[in-house]
Structures are given as C-alpha cells and as structure tokens.
Design a protein around this motif. Structure first.
Motif, PDB file in Angstrom:
ATOM      1  N   PRO A 224     -59.928 -47.534  35.015  1.00 38.60           N
ATOM      2  CA  PRO A 224     -60.514 -47.588  36.358  1.00 38.60           C
ATOM      3  C   PRO A 224     -62.039 -47.662  36.386  1.00 38.60           C
ATOM      4  O   PRO A 224     -62.618 -48.074  37.386  1.00 38.60           O
ATOM      5  CB  PRO A 224     -60.033 -46.281  37.006  1.00 38.60           C
ATOM      6  CG  PRO A 224     -58.884 -45.833  36.170  1.00 38.60           C
ATOM      7  CD  PRO A 224     -59.189 -46.294  34.783  1.00 38.60           C
ATOM      8  N   GLU A 225     -62.675 -47.286  35.271  1.00 36.26           N
ATOM      9  CA  GLU A 225     -64.138 -47.285  35.232  1.00 36.26           C
ATOM     10  C   GLU A 225     -64.604 -47.608  33.818  1.00 36.26           C
ATOM     11  O   GLU A 225     -64.055 -47.080  32.841  1.00 36.26           O
ATOM     12  CB  GLU A 225     -64.665 -45.914  35.671  1.00 36.26           C
ATOM     13  CG  GLU A 225     -66.156 -45.811  35.820  1.00 36.26           C
ATOM     14  CD  GLU A 225     -66.587 -44.440  36.322  1.00 36.26           C
ATOM     15  OE1 GLU A 225     -67.164 -43.680  35.530  1.00 36.26           O
ATOM     16  OE2 GLU A 225     -66.339 -44.145  37.507  1.00 36.26           O
ATOM     17  N   VAL A 226     -65.578 -48.492  33.711  1.00 37.10           N
ATOM     18  CA  VAL A 226     -66.135 -48.849  32.407  1.00 37.10           C
ATOM     19  C   VAL A 226     -67.656 -48.791  32.506  1.00 37.10           C
ATOM     20  O   VAL A 226     -68.256 -49.397  33.399  1.00 37.10           O
ATOM     21  CB  VAL A 226     -65.693 -50.258  31.962  1.00 37.10           C
ATOM     22  CG1 VAL A 226     -66.364 -50.633  30.643  1.00 37.10           C
ATOM     23  CG2 VAL A 226     -64.178 -50.322  31.816  1.00 37.10           C
ATOM     24  N   ASN A 227     -68.283 -48.038  31.610  1.00 38.89           N
ATOM     25  CA  ASN A 227     -69.751 -47.880  31.593  1.00 38.89           C
ATOM     26  C   ASN A 227     -70.292 -47.416  32.945  1.00 38.89           C
ATOM     27  O   ASN A 227     -71.343 -47.870  33.412  1.00 38.89           O
ATOM     28  CB  ASN A 227     -70.433 -49.189  31.182  1.00 38.89           C
ATOM     29  CG  ASN A 227     -70.178 -49.531  29.726  1.00 38.89           C
ATOM     30  OD1 ASN A 227     -69.836 -48.658  28.926  1.00 38.89           O
ATOM     31  ND2 ASN A 227     -70.345 -50.794  29.378  1.00 38.89           N
ATOM     32  N   GLY A 228     -69.555 -46.527  33.592  1.00 35.87           N
ATOM     33  CA  GLY A 228     -70.019 -45.953  34.846  1.00 35.87           C
ATOM     34  C   GLY A 228     -69.815 -46.820  36.070  1.00 35.87           C
ATOM     35  O   GLY A 228     -70.186 -46.428  37.181  1.00 35.87           O
ATOM     36  N   MET A 229     -69.215 -47.998  35.911  1.00 36.58           N
ATOM     37  CA  MET A 229     -68.985 -48.901  37.034  1.00 36.58           C
ATOM     38  C   MET A 229     -67.483 -49.006  37.305  1.00 36.58           C
ATOM     39  O   MET A 229     -66.693 -49.123  36.366  1.00 36.58           O
ATOM     40  CB  MET A 229     -69.554 -50.287  36.744  1.00 36.58           C
ATOM     41  CG  MET A 229     -71.063 -50.326  36.608  1.00 36.58           C
ATOM     42  SD  MET A 229     -71.891 -49.943  38.175  1.00 36.58           S
ATOM     43  CE  MET A 229     -71.414 -51.376  39.145  1.00 36.58           C
TER      44      MET A 229
END
Length: 333
Positions: free
Chosen positions: A278-283
């Motif tokens: 659902p989230e990658v590198n805070g995005m």
C-alpha cells in the motif's frame, strides 16, 4: 354460609308461589340447556395478545465492503469538483567525466499529468404519514430505518466503484486499472500441499513485486494479501509439521496483513489473489478518493408524505504506482 330458603321456608314467611315448584319441575331440562356452550371453546384471550414484539430488528446481511481495508479513503475537493489531476515526475539526464572547460550533460525532470473524473450519485427515500404510524405500532422507526438503508446503498456502491470504477467514465478501480500488471496463472490449490501454496505466493506474487519495484519492495515492506473467502480457507492448510500456510507467510514476511475481499470470487478470470504494497518510500501506491462521503438533502413535505435525497461521490480507486500490485489466477478448480 347461610342456607338457601326452600319454597316451604318462603311460605312460612308469607311468600307463596303456588306454581313455582311445578314450573321448576316442568322446565328443568330447559334450564340445564341454558348452561350449554354455543361458542367455540377457547382460552378467551386472542393469541395476538400473547405475542412478544421484539424491539430489535434483524438486518439481512450484505457482503462485507472491504475496499477501504486495502487502501485509505481520502477527500479531494467537494461534490462540485469535476476531476482530480495529479503529476508524475521522472528525473532525466546523465553525467560525464569532469573537465574544466566542458559544460557537459544536463539533468532535469520530466512531468506527466494524469486525471480521473468525479462521479456523483444519489438515492432517495419516501415515507408516508400512515405507514410511519402503522410501523410505529410495531415499534419500528420507519423514517430512521429508510435513512439507514440509503446510507448503506451509497456505501455498497462506493465500495463497488473503488474496486471496479464507473462504466463509461474515466474512472477505474484498484482491480481493473488499465495500468496494472498482467496476472500470473497457477494451477488449482485444491490438491496442493501447504508448501506448494506458500511457494505460489512467494514466487509468483512476491517475486513479481520484488522484480518490478527494482528492490524497493522487500519482505519487510508492509503488504496486504487480498483473497476471496474461498481462497482464505487454504491459508489454514497445514503441513506434516502442523504449520499452516499463514504461519509460513508470517514467518517470512514481517508485516503481512490478510484482507478478505468477496468480489475476487466474482471476477471473470476466476478466483484471484493479490499481493499489494500500500505504500512505497513513504508514498501511497493507491487511494480511494471522494468529494463528498454522504450528503443528506432537505426533507421535502408533501400532502401526507415526505421525501429526502442522499448524495455521494467518487473518483474510483486511483492507482499511483502499479508496480506495487501483483496478482495470480487459477487457484480454484
């Protein structure tokens, strides 16, 4: 108790009934008939008065609406907003060996704008004075129950639009976004061992995420395994050591959550399973945006009834980073 006087006792007191004894003797059978029933034997209480009217109302269940368990709902604008527009940015350029008198190569960014329409939808309730009063006799607040029904109808459709978008509009869902990677195919899980099922998830799903993300997604990345109710059963299958598929998954993935999504069983491709970050590198990799969650209109009185409109809106399910999605089909059969 005092003695009931006889005809002789009454005569001694001056009360004479010359024909009294004869009348009694001649009409004894008729008097006995006065005591015979001419009505149907009963308990004298209508059975309706012995019924218990339970104040609770048992609602007929609908399928769980679990799209929001996969991605968060976010508000974008309001119900007057026409569409949502966002930018994607990619770096460009390269480097070269240093030289005092060389300008060299340049670096920059390339921006692309994407958009999704907003779809506004509604439902209306009606209730009359008499039907409200009649329902009240049964301890049912009809107007309130219809308002609850309207809220649930909008919520059911919001969940559907988040998954599949809106036909005929530039609105897609998290299950049918055109940018999603193609699904892989595996053989049926029915006769597979727990190790084989675990390996399908590990190699086909997680393997795709690891490769497509170029290492941004690892086994320590928070992920969600989205399964149909039928496929969720197979996660409880055990091996010869008594370890379930779920336990093997939790041992390898440090932050894995299972979400049961009934709609996965209705896809044309058959039972499907997804593994999503659902989230990658805070995005966020996707969101479920809306302009208005639910807007209650004014109550409009008529001659002997009332009407009220309820409105909601959606942009569907917006996928920002498709590489964070992996899916397989073919587990049933």
């Amino acid at each position: 108790m005092s003695k009931i006087p006889s005809f002789s006792d009454a005569a001694r007191e001056g009360f004479v009934f010359p024909q009294g004894r004869k009348w009694i003797l001649n009409n004894a059978s008729a008097l006995a008939q006065d005591a015979a029933l001419i009505t149907t034997p009963n308990t004298t209480v209508p059975v309706e008065f012995t019924a218990y009217i339970d104040p609770k109302v048992i609602e007929i269940l609908t399928a769980p609406r679990n799209a929001r368990q996969i991605f968060p709902e976010v508000q974008k604008g309001d119900w007057t907003t026409s569409y949502d527009k966002w930018a994607t940015e990619e770096i460009t350029g390269s480097s070269q060996p240093y030289a005092d008198y060389a300008n060299g190569t340049t670096s920059g960014v390339n921006t692309q704008w994407l958009s999704r329409e907003q779809y506004v939808f509604q439902t209306t309730i009606n209730y009359g004075d008499r039907e409200v009063d009649m329902s009240a006799q049964a301890k049912i607040n009809l107007a309130s129950r219809k308002q609850i029904a309207a809220a649930n109808v909008l919520d059911i459709d919001s969940n559907k639009f988040a998954l599949f978008g809106v036909a005929g509009k530039e609105i897609y869902g998290i299950l049918n976004d055109p940018n999603l990677p193609a699904s892989g195919t595996v053989t049926a899980w029915t006769n597979k061992t727990s190790e084989a099922i675990f390996n399908d998830i590990l190699t086909e799903l997680f393997g795709s995420l690891a490769e497509n993300s170029a290492g941004h997604i690892t086994n320590s990345t928070p992920m969600k395994l989205v399964v149909s109710p039928a496929m969720n059963v197979f996660l409880g299958k055990t091996n010869s050591y008594g370890k379930t598929v779920q336990e093997m998954l939790n041992q390898y993935f440090s932050a894995l959550e299972v979400v049961v999504l009934p709609e996965l069983a209705t896809l044309s491709a058959g039972d499907t399973i997804l593994l999503i970050a659902p989230e990658v590198n805070g995005m966020p990799t996707a969101e479920l945006p809306f302009g208005v969650k639910m807007k209650a209109g004014r109550v409009i009185p008529d001659l002997s009834s009332f009407r009220q409109k309820f409105t909601a809106s959606t942009y569907g399910g917006i996928v920002y980073q498709p590489f964070a999605f992996a899916s397989i089909t073919g587990m049933a059969g």
